[in-house]
Scaffold this active site. Structure first.
Site, PDB file in Angstrom:
ATOM      1  N   LYS A 110      57.204  -1.037  30.728  1.00 16.60           N
ATOM      2  CA  LYS A 110      56.203  -1.973  31.262  1.00 16.60           C
ATOM      3  C   LYS A 110      55.025  -1.265  31.920  1.00 16.60           C
ATOM      4  CE  LYS A 110      58.951  -2.589  35.405  1.00 16.60           C
ATOM      5  NZ  LYS A 110      60.168  -1.945  34.926  1.00 16.60           N
TER       6      LYS A 110
ATOM      7  N   GLU B 200      59.004  -6.069  23.294  1.00 14.56           N
ATOM      8  CA  GLU B 200      59.642  -7.271  23.861  1.00 14.56           C
ATOM      9  C   GLU B 200      60.368  -6.962  25.160  1.00 14.56           C
ATOM     10  OE1 GLU B 200      60.144 -10.632  24.603  1.00 14.56           O
ATOM     11  OE2 GLU B 200      60.009 -10.908  22.442  1.00 14.56           O
TER      12      GLU B 200
ATOM     13  N   VAL C 161      58.951  -7.016  29.211  1.00 12.23           N
ATOM     14  CA  VAL C 161      58.806  -8.193  30.086  1.00 12.23           C
ATOM     15  C   VAL C 161      60.037  -9.077  29.951  1.00 12.23           C
ATOM     16  CG1 VAL C 161      57.386 -10.169  30.738  1.00 12.23           C
ATOM     17  CG2 VAL C 161      56.345  -8.261  29.524  1.00 12.23           C
TER      18      VAL C 161
ATOM     19  N   GLY D 117      63.229  -8.668  30.445  1.00 12.52           N
ATOM     20  CA  GLY D 117      64.535  -8.141  30.022  1.00 12.52           C
ATOM     21  C   GLY D 117      64.993  -8.753  28.710  1.00 12.52           C
TER      22      GLY D 117
ATOM     23  N   ILE E  15      65.018 -11.923  27.859  1.00 13.22           N
ATOM     24  CA  ILE E  15      64.386 -13.196  27.501  1.00 13.22           C
ATOM     25  C   ILE E  15      63.376 -12.965  26.378  1.00 13.22           C
ATOM     26  CG2 ILE E  15      63.028 -15.146  28.333  1.00 13.22           C
ATOM     27  CD1 ILE E  15      63.863 -14.359  31.191  1.00 13.22           C
TER      28      ILE E  15
ATOM     29  N   GLU F 234      66.595  -0.742  43.944  1.00  9.84           N
ATOM     30  CA  GLU F 234      66.614   0.710  44.076  1.00  9.84           C
ATOM     31  C   GLU F 234      66.768   1.095  45.549  1.00  9.84           C
ATOM     32  OE1 GLU F 234      66.002   2.733  41.319  1.00  9.84           O
ATOM     33  OE2 GLU F 234      65.828   0.953  40.050  1.00  9.84           O
TER      34      GLU F 234
ATOM     35  N   ASP G 295      56.346  -4.271  40.124  1.00 12.93           N
ATOM     36  CA  ASP G 295      57.044  -4.540  38.868  1.00 12.93           C
ATOM     37  C   ASP G 295      56.558  -5.842  38.242  1.00 12.93           C
ATOM     38  OD1 ASP G 295      59.686  -4.146  37.125  1.00 12.93           O
ATOM     39  OD2 ASP G 295      59.699  -6.216  37.857  1.00 12.93           O
TER      40      ASP G 295
ATOM     41  N   LYS H 158      54.250  -6.726  34.580  1.00 14.49           N
ATOM     42  CA  LYS H 158      54.682  -7.709  33.574  1.00 14.49           C
ATOM     43  C   LYS H 158      53.662  -8.841  33.438  1.00 14.49           C
ATOM     44  CE  LYS H 158      59.543  -6.642  34.543  1.00 14.49           C
ATOM     45  NZ  LYS H 158      60.680  -7.031  35.409  1.00 14.49           N
TER      46      LYS H 158
ATOM     47  N   GLY I  55      68.742  -5.247  33.576  1.00  9.98           N
ATOM     48  CA  GLY I  55      70.104  -4.861  33.247  1.00  9.98           C
ATOM     49  C   GLY I  55      70.170  -4.271  31.859  1.00  9.98           C
TER      50      GLY I  55
END
Lengths: 438, 438
Positions: A115, A139, A142, A144, A146, A200, A211, A215, A312
């Protein structure tokens, strides 16, 4: 399924080079192995992981790839003439950028989950891939697992998208969920997210909205056929959200979420990430825990929403492998990633020009005439008050104000004037309210 | 956007023939007109509606297509050598099937919104299109404006999907929402849906679950790479759902929805449509009014959900035009719709072999020993009771039972035995409970 299995020998072999073998990379290896038969059935091809570039060759990766396929020379992987598809899951700008450009120059199909890179230099990389006639698919960058990049680029290719509002960061959504539902403090909720592996050790990329901003830039670029980079996105994290804000939001019929908002209005793009109140009836309000969702409004389609795990190994690897399958199909059946023939160069609206509703919480002096002075400050900057009431009494008196839709600059000038008033002890909270009001 | 507009003359012209010009057809015409510049920018092509086949030439259609392009000879449209893409929005099996096959034989790309046709004869039509090397695209046949066919076929092409659970019929979801939230009777809620144009004068296709069953067949076929037809789908409508069922569900933490369930289990496909209780915490529970949603569970991606308007001209036309853009891109840039190279022939599980939880409501005699007799009936058929309690007293006494997961056949045999018991006055309700229990 044994009966109908295609033998390996019938299928064309597509060779993949993997750059990086951390959480997403190793999940991608496992997925390509576990679902090899499905991929063969769907594409007619066998996808084989030929080489894996890692920094540390001695680390155990828990993947079913022979040791002699690992290398610490990533350049050798992207230049290997045997390799058809390169998967980049290193993250960050360099060396990912150089490696991807090398892979494109060597006519590889490229799949990336990066990203940071796509949100800052996506335009350059996409142009390089188009010039070379290869795919650059992202894909996984952004949302994960989805599916959102492909639906926007393809399923909604006949649509005019008006706005995209997302919950794009699972860590902050988890933290806000725990604060809202269980009364945890921000500090404790972040600590818990760290224990669960959602955050983190240094949680600032999530908590401060970096983050989500990256995205947002990617989604805005795709949704509006233009170029928005992460630097164009206004960004504000969740650290100022208090338990009192959450309680007041609840009483007003709202929940507080870290929203990523991209909107096309009068030929300008709004792109911003900040905590905001949204109605409990909004589909995004019920997105809990570490789930992500992307809510899209289009002229013709109305409202649609995509929901799932935004991070994940498994979910992200599903998007990576979906892109690998697309790249494989293009190699074996023809076709390519469909990108707009022409991009717009839409201006990004300055943040102080956006218009939204605001919630404000003040500590004020306990004396007559306070409201009149405060209301006058709002009025003099053309910020219209939709509702005002007092919380607590005496020394504990606080004032809650909800405005009608107003311009950010006018609100900031109002706040500036308020800070100069003797009756205003402290401005404790300022949150935007994303509502239907226009 | 004027500055950068592509002139018509730069762009290749793609000619579309439209079959049918009702609600979806006229919305498709308007969308192709309103979004012509976006489509040109994204594809490099101008899409022009060359001919429109309608039954009644004298009807006013409220579309911006010259009168001389209308014809009542649909065969002339599908055989017109000038036409590149045929859109079929007539619905039903014939003449749609014959016209689509003629269009394929004439090497047209075909886009259809026809759920009846795809759910019953999709396999034949897809094979014909593949043999001829043309596209047959049908995103609009399921979920209206929700992108679901392409995400399943492409984004999740590297995934093993375990189950797809959908709210696929907007009319029944509207009816159940009004019954649940506003206490309306089924009769009144259906009447209101008719007034609002959500339900037909004869609402049975919706209310009895036929519409949802067709869509379930299409989703099951795609999700599991196999052939499921609408006749394979067990189907039960919402007419037996009572206000008391809804109230009891609420008390138990459930809502009642008409669910479309497709599941892959031990190499068999379950495909069924029936009202069911689901937990209020399930993402599908918050899908209200006439909205649709599709909830997908995959091995690696976990849970994802797609939400939006499942019907109506605008949303359905968005899916139709998205498919038209794909067909146009394939014509101009190469590539094709990606279908599995090989389909499985998975058996569809007989409905009496499925396993789920059940909710039952009985009117029982007011005398001692009732529960013992009833419990014995359940036990003798290996249906285990998870909870039981009495509603009301004396002559009004009713018994509510929730079972553990049991086999449908065993439940039916239990019901048969219960009907023979003197103490059971009436079995008032039997509803399935879709839970996490395994």
């Amino acid at each position: 399924m044994t009966k109908g299995e295609m033998s390996n020998t019938d299928a064309r072999v597509i060779r993949v080079g993997l750059l990086g073998c951390g959480i997403v990379g190793s999940a991608t290896c496992r997925l390509l192995g576990d679902h090899a038969e499905e991929i063969r059935m769907r594409t007619g091809c066998t996808v084989e992981i030929s080489r894996v570039a890692v920094r540390n060759l001695s680390k155990d990766r828990d993947v079913d790839v022979p040791a002699d396929r690992f290398t610490n020379d990533a350049h050798a992987v992207v230049n290997d003439p045997e390799i058809d598809v390169v998967i980049e899951v290193i993250g960050g700008i360099e060396p990912a950028r150089t490696l991807i450009l090398e892979a494109i120059d060597s006519d590889k199909q490229v799949v990336t989950a990066n990203k940071e890179l796509i949100s800052s230099l996506g335009g350059e990389l996409i142009a390089a891939a188009e010039a070379r006639g290869v795919d650059l698919l992202f894909e996984a960058s952004v949302g994960g697992g989805i599916p959102i990049v492909r639906p926007l680029e393809e399923s909604l290719a006949g649509e005019k998208v008006r706005s995209v509002i997302g919950i794009l960061n699972g860590t902050t959504n988890y933290v806000l969920t725990r604060m809202t539902e269980d009364g945890l403090s921000l500090h404790d909720a972040v600590a818990e997210a760290q224990e669960l592996g959602y955050a983190e050790r240094d949680p600032s990329a999530d908590v401060e909205g970096f983050d989500a901003a990256a995205k947002t830039a990617i989604l805005a670029s795709i949704a509006f056929d233009t170029k928005v980079t992460s630097g164009d996105v206004y960004r504000e994290g969740i650290t100022a959200v208090s338990q009192l804000d959450i309680a007041l939001a609840d009483r007003l019929g709202y929940v507080i979420k870290l929203l990523a908002i991209a909107r096309l209005d009068s030929g300008e793009v709004e792109a911003r990430v900040h905590p905001a109140m949204i109605s409990k009836n909004h589909p995004l309000a019920s997105v809990r825990e570490s789930f992500n969702a992307v809510f899209v409004e289009g002229n013709s389609v109305g409202e649609i929403m995509f929901y799932g795990r935004g991070a994940g190994g498994g979910p992200t690897a599903t998007s990576v492998v979906g892109d690998v399958v697309a790249a494989v199909r293009h190699l074996s059946e023809g076709g390519k990633a469909h990108r707009p023939h022409r991009l717009l160069e839409l201006p990004v609206r300055a943040f102080d020009e956006i218009r939204t509703q605001y919630y404000l919480l003040f500590e004020v002096a306990d004396q007559p005439g306070v409201l009149a002075q405060i209301a006058a400050a709002f009025g003099s900057h053309e910020v219209s008050i939709a509702g005002v009431w007092q919380e607590g009494q005496g020394d504990q008196a606080q004032l809650v104000i909800i405005t009608h839709r107003a311009r950010e600059r006018d609100l900031q000038e109002t706040l500036h004037e308020l800070r100069g008033l003797d009756v205003v002890v402290e401005i404790k909270s300022v949150l935007r309210v994303e509502s239907e009001e226009t």
